[in-house]
Design a protein around this motif. Structure first.
Motif, PDB file in Angstrom:
ATOM      1  N   ASP A  83     -26.846  67.721  81.306  1.00  0.00           N
ATOM      2  CA  ASP A  83     -26.579  67.358  79.910  1.00  0.00           C
ATOM      3  C   ASP A  83     -26.598  68.590  79.007  1.00  0.00           C
ATOM      4  OD1 ASP A  83     -26.338  64.711  80.587  1.00  0.00           O
ATOM      5  OD2 ASP A  83     -28.416  64.200  80.054  1.00  0.00           O
ATOM      6  N   GLU A  84     -27.537  69.503  79.257  1.00  0.00           N
ATOM      7  CA  GLU A  84     -27.640  70.717  78.450  1.00  0.00           C
ATOM      8  C   GLU A  84     -26.401  71.593  78.644  1.00  0.00           C
ATOM      9  OE1 GLU A  84     -29.130  73.547  75.796  1.00  0.00           O
ATOM     10  OE2 GLU A  84     -29.593  71.439  76.077  1.00  0.00           O
ATOM     11  N   ILE A  85     -25.951  71.713  79.877  1.00  0.00           N
ATOM     12  CA  ILE A  85     -24.754  72.504  80.173  1.00  0.00           C
ATOM     13  C   ILE A  85     -23.540  71.893  79.479  1.00  0.00           C
ATOM     14  CG2 ILE A  85     -23.162  73.189  82.022  1.00  0.00           C
ATOM     15  CD1 ILE A  85     -25.666  73.416  83.842  1.00  0.00           C
ATOM     16  N   THR A  86     -23.390  70.589  79.545  1.00  0.00           N
ATOM     17  CA  THR A  86     -22.271  69.890  78.911  1.00  0.00           C
ATOM     18  C   THR A  86     -22.304  70.090  77.408  1.00  0.00           C
ATOM     19  OG1 THR A  86     -22.283  68.236  80.677  1.00  0.00           O
ATOM     20  CG2 THR A  86     -21.157  67.646  78.650  1.00  0.00           C
ATOM     21  N   ARG A  87     -23.502  69.986  76.804  1.00  0.00           N
ATOM     22  CA  ARG A  87     -23.649  70.174  75.361  1.00  0.00           C
ATOM     23  C   ARG A  87     -23.225  71.585  74.952  1.00  0.00           C
ATOM     24  NH1 ARG A  87     -26.785  72.508  71.912  1.00  0.00           N
ATOM     25  NH2 ARG A  87     -28.283  73.237  73.425  1.00  0.00           N
ATOM     26  N   ARG A  88     -23.673  72.592  75.704  1.00  0.00           N
ATOM     27  CA  ARG A  88     -23.332  73.978  75.385  1.00  0.00           C
ATOM     28  C   ARG A  88     -21.825  74.224  75.508  1.00  0.00           C
ATOM     29  NH1 ARG A  88     -28.118  77.563  78.253  1.00  0.00           N
ATOM     30  NH2 ARG A  88     -29.826  76.825  76.942  1.00  0.00           N
ATOM     31  N   LEU A  89     -21.230  73.651  76.536  1.00  0.00           N
ATOM     32  CA  LEU A  89     -19.784  73.808  76.702  1.00  0.00           C
ATOM     33  C   LEU A  89     -19.022  73.167  75.546  1.00  0.00           C
ATOM     34  CD1 LEU A  89     -19.300  73.269  80.542  1.00  0.00           C
ATOM     35  CD2 LEU A  89     -18.921  75.376  79.242  1.00  0.00           C
ATOM     36  N   ARG A  90     -19.465  72.001  75.112  1.00  0.00           N
ATOM     37  CA  ARG A  90     -18.812  71.337  73.980  1.00  0.00           C
ATOM     38  C   ARG A  90     -18.925  72.178  72.720  1.00  0.00           C
ATOM     39  NH1 ARG A  90     -21.084  65.593  75.244  1.00  0.00           N
ATOM     40  NH2 ARG A  90     -19.548  64.915  76.751  1.00  0.00           N
ATOM     41  N   GLU A  91     -20.081  72.768  72.475  1.00  0.00           N
ATOM     42  CA  GLU A  91     -20.254  73.623  71.300  1.00  0.00           C
ATOM     43  C   GLU A  91     -19.300  74.809  71.353  1.00  0.00           C
ATOM     44  OE1 GLU A  91     -24.326  74.868  71.005  1.00  0.00           O
ATOM     45  OE2 GLU A  91     -25.050  72.859  70.513  1.00  0.00           O
ATOM     46  N   THR A  92     -19.228  75.441  72.515  1.00  0.00           N
ATOM     47  CA  THR A  92     -18.341  76.592  72.674  1.00  0.00           C
ATOM     48  C   THR A  92     -16.879  76.175  72.518  1.00  0.00           C
ATOM     49  OG1 THR A  92     -19.921  77.595  74.207  1.00  0.00           O
ATOM     50  CG2 THR A  92     -17.686  78.477  74.227  1.00  0.00           C
ATOM     51  N   ASP A  93     -16.527  75.061  73.156  1.00  0.00           N
ATOM     52  CA  ASP A  93     -15.140  74.585  73.083  1.00  0.00           C
ATOM     53  C   ASP A  93     -14.765  74.156  71.669  1.00  0.00           C
ATOM     54  OD1 ASP A  93     -14.819  75.093  75.747  1.00  0.00           O
ATOM     55  OD2 ASP A  93     -14.935  72.997  76.388  1.00  0.00           O
ATOM     56  N   SER A  94     -15.683  73.516  70.960  1.00  0.00           N
ATOM     57  CA  SER A  94     -15.345  73.056  69.613  1.00  0.00           C
ATOM     58  C   SER A  94     -15.158  74.239  68.667  1.00  0.00           C
ATOM     59  CB  SER A  94     -16.398  72.087  69.079  1.00  0.00           C
ATOM     60  OG  SER A  94     -17.632  72.745  68.878  1.00  0.00           O
TER      61      SER A  94
END
Length: 138
Positions: free
Chosen positions: A6-17
């Protein structure tokens, strides 16, 4: 320490957004600037046509050299606008022929290309003297 899924997914979303926002901003800015550029280019083309038409119409009373002297506009600019207005607009780009010719190198002899069909050899008529000699001997 390994982060949770979940933490990895959250970080990727922040970077992608953040990246998506920058990409959207860049695309919007480029689109707007290109639209403005097209509008200004159209206005400039119209203004140059007007200048050319005016210069052509006034050519019988004042030439570009005299206009340059009184307006401080370079003769080259005045002549370019006038000459551009006098030329007819050409439609589109010229199309190249579909077939490509092999370039002639310096080592190969140049051959003359013709558009005429090659001649066919006509067979020679039988020799009439040989027939006559053969008939006389029988």
């Amino acid at each position: 320490m390994v982060n949770s899924e979940d933490e990895i997914t959250r970080r990727l979303r922040e970077t992608d957004s953040a990246r998506s926002a920058r990409r959207a901003h860049a695309a919007t800015t480029v689109g707007e600037l290109a639209r403005r550029h097209a509008e200004l280019a159209s206005q400039l083309a119209e203004l140059e046509r007007e200048l050319g038409d005016t210069l052509t119409a006034a050519g019988d009373v004042i030439d570009v050299t005299e206009l340059s002297q009184v307006t401080d506009i370079p003769v080259a600019d005045l002549a370019r606008w006038r000459d551009h207005a006098a030329k007819p607009h050409r439609g589109g780009k010229r199309k190249r022929p579909a077939t490509k010719q092999k370039p002639v190198s310096a080592k190969e002899p140049q051959q003359l290309r013709t558009t005429m069909a090659p001649r066919r050899a006509i067979p020679a008529a039988p020799d009439s003297t040989a027939v006559a000699v053969g008939a006389a001997s029988t």
